[in-house]
Design a protein around this motif. Sequence first.
Motif, mmCIF file in Angstrom:
data_model
loop_
_atom_site.group_PDB
_atom_site.id
_atom_site.type_symbol
_atom_site.label_atom_id
_atom_site.label_comp_id
_atom_site.label_asym_id
_atom_site.label_seq_id
_atom_site.Cartn_x
_atom_site.Cartn_y
_atom_site.Cartn_z
ATOM 1 N N ILE A 56 37.929 -15.530 -11.977
ATOM 2 C CA ILE A 56 38.364 -16.811 -12.552
ATOM 3 C C ILE A 56 38.794 -17.804 -11.479
ATOM 4 N N LYS A 57 39.514 -17.334 -10.478
ATOM 5 C CA LYS A 57 40.062 -18.224 -9.446
ATOM 6 C C LYS A 57 38.947 -18.969 -8.703
ATOM 7 N N SER A 58 37.964 -18.231 -8.211
ATOM 8 C CA SER A 58 36.891 -18.886 -7.460
ATOM 9 C C SER A 58 36.040 -19.763 -8.386
ATOM 10 N N PHE A 59 35.902 -19.342 -9.643
ATOM 11 C CA PHE A 59 35.175 -20.151 -10.628
ATOM 12 C C PHE A 59 35.843 -21.508 -10.791
ATOM 13 N N VAL A 60 37.152 -21.501 -11.031
ATOM 14 C CA VAL A 60 37.882 -22.758 -11.235
ATOM 15 C C VAL A 60 37.868 -23.612 -9.977
ATOM 16 N N GLU A 61 38.052 -22.981 -8.835
ATOM 17 C CA GLU A 61 38.104 -23.728 -7.574
ATOM 18 C C GLU A 61 36.771 -24.351 -7.196
ATOM 19 N N SER A 62 35.690 -23.925 -7.833
ATOM 20 C CA SER A 62 34.368 -24.480 -7.523
ATOM 21 C C SER A 62 34.099 -25.798 -8.241
#
Length: 467
Positions: A56-62
């Motif tokens: 989720i973290k890398s998804f949102v940060e993208s």
Amino acid sequence: MKDIGLIGLGVMGRNLSLNIGNKGFSVAVFNMTSQKTKDFIENEVGKQDITGYYDIKSFVESLKKPRKILLMVKAGKPVDSVIEKLIPYLDEGDLIMDGGNTYYRDTTRRINELNEKKILYLGIGISGGEEGALNGPSLMPGGSKKAYDLVKDILIKIAAETESGPCCTYIGNDSAGHFVKMIHNGIEYGIMQAMSETYDILGKVLKLSADEIGDIFEKWNEGELNSFLMEISYKIMRHKDEETGKPTVELILDKAGQKGTGKWTVQTSIDMGIPAVSLNAALEGRVLSYFKEERLNLSKKVAKDYPKDLYDKDKIIGDLENSLLFSNLILFSQGLWVMSEGSKVNNFDIDISEVLKIWKGGCIIRSKMLDFMRAVIDEDKENVNLLNNKRVLEFLMTRLDSIKYITNIARNFYIPTLVHNSALDYFFSMIEGNLPANFIQAQRDFFGAHTYNRIDKGGIIFHTKWE
């Protein structure tokens, strides 16, 4: 940085991702099952700018800020679960969208909860199935105008297009989008049930083969009954099972499933006190179908005395077409009345004419009849159930003898026609100046002192000592 993120790579989620990518937007995708993400990226994504993420973290940060995230997960607790996982990584002004078949009151709750965190939320009704998701669905977004404006360009570009414009519009405040999608599905239940009753009569009264029924449906699709559901129906009737060579439709168990939207429509109509008897009948038709064993047992215990007379085939086919048109207009009439009342009660500010316009393409209930109803609504926006219009009454009255004839034939052959019958009874009720509710009120007053009004003494409440 990606233009939009999408969570949930079921059939609808995958196809929507591809649709968005095909329109030139960059997409980040995530699925709780990582293998699904991997398979999608490796096997289905081509030249589109779509990237898979596995946490989720890398998804949102993208995602570009303010972030725009579309949830395509199962309605109910799964939506709340995903929102909980997203919140720690979101900033004020970010937008979450729910594209599932969510109960509109759940959407209202989520809007209020996220509003406290200054996170925007849209409930988006999406109709069109997997093909619509890929090539252009009908989109019904509801929530704040500020939230809609953030994603308006993307939604309009991925929506279906007709001569009237894109099949996406801002539906209204709060959970208006999911409310309208719920009504859409309630009407869909009704039309499908009415068509199944028509199919039943063609098969059991006229003894027509699946191919012959398919030919009739195709011909009807060239006329006033032109619709997506009629189009797929003649294709269904002609499909043959590869293993047996028999019509596939005749090998399908007669138990119809449902996911809740039809039930919510009926519950909402009851809560608001709006009569939607044919929508209710369609729901009950699905419920009845589920009791296969009970029906089989009873069918063996009841002797059925069928008519010996020969019926005029062409007359029955012509009257069935008219009866189905009558029923469909009544189904829309009831659905639009519930929609209008719901808009008032919930301050949704729904423009029903605009709703009918975006239902013309992409969605399951798209049909030729929508233009007729839209013209009626545009003449008088207060005509909430369509019936207070000369053209609508003429439409129904010219088909009245047909539906009376068809429902009588169905009775003679022991064929249940819940929607056709209820549409006729609803119409009779709406055009009757004196219903027998006076008798019910007398009974209520007799056993419970519930009182009544009199027709000759307005404004005064009466109670009678009946014995």
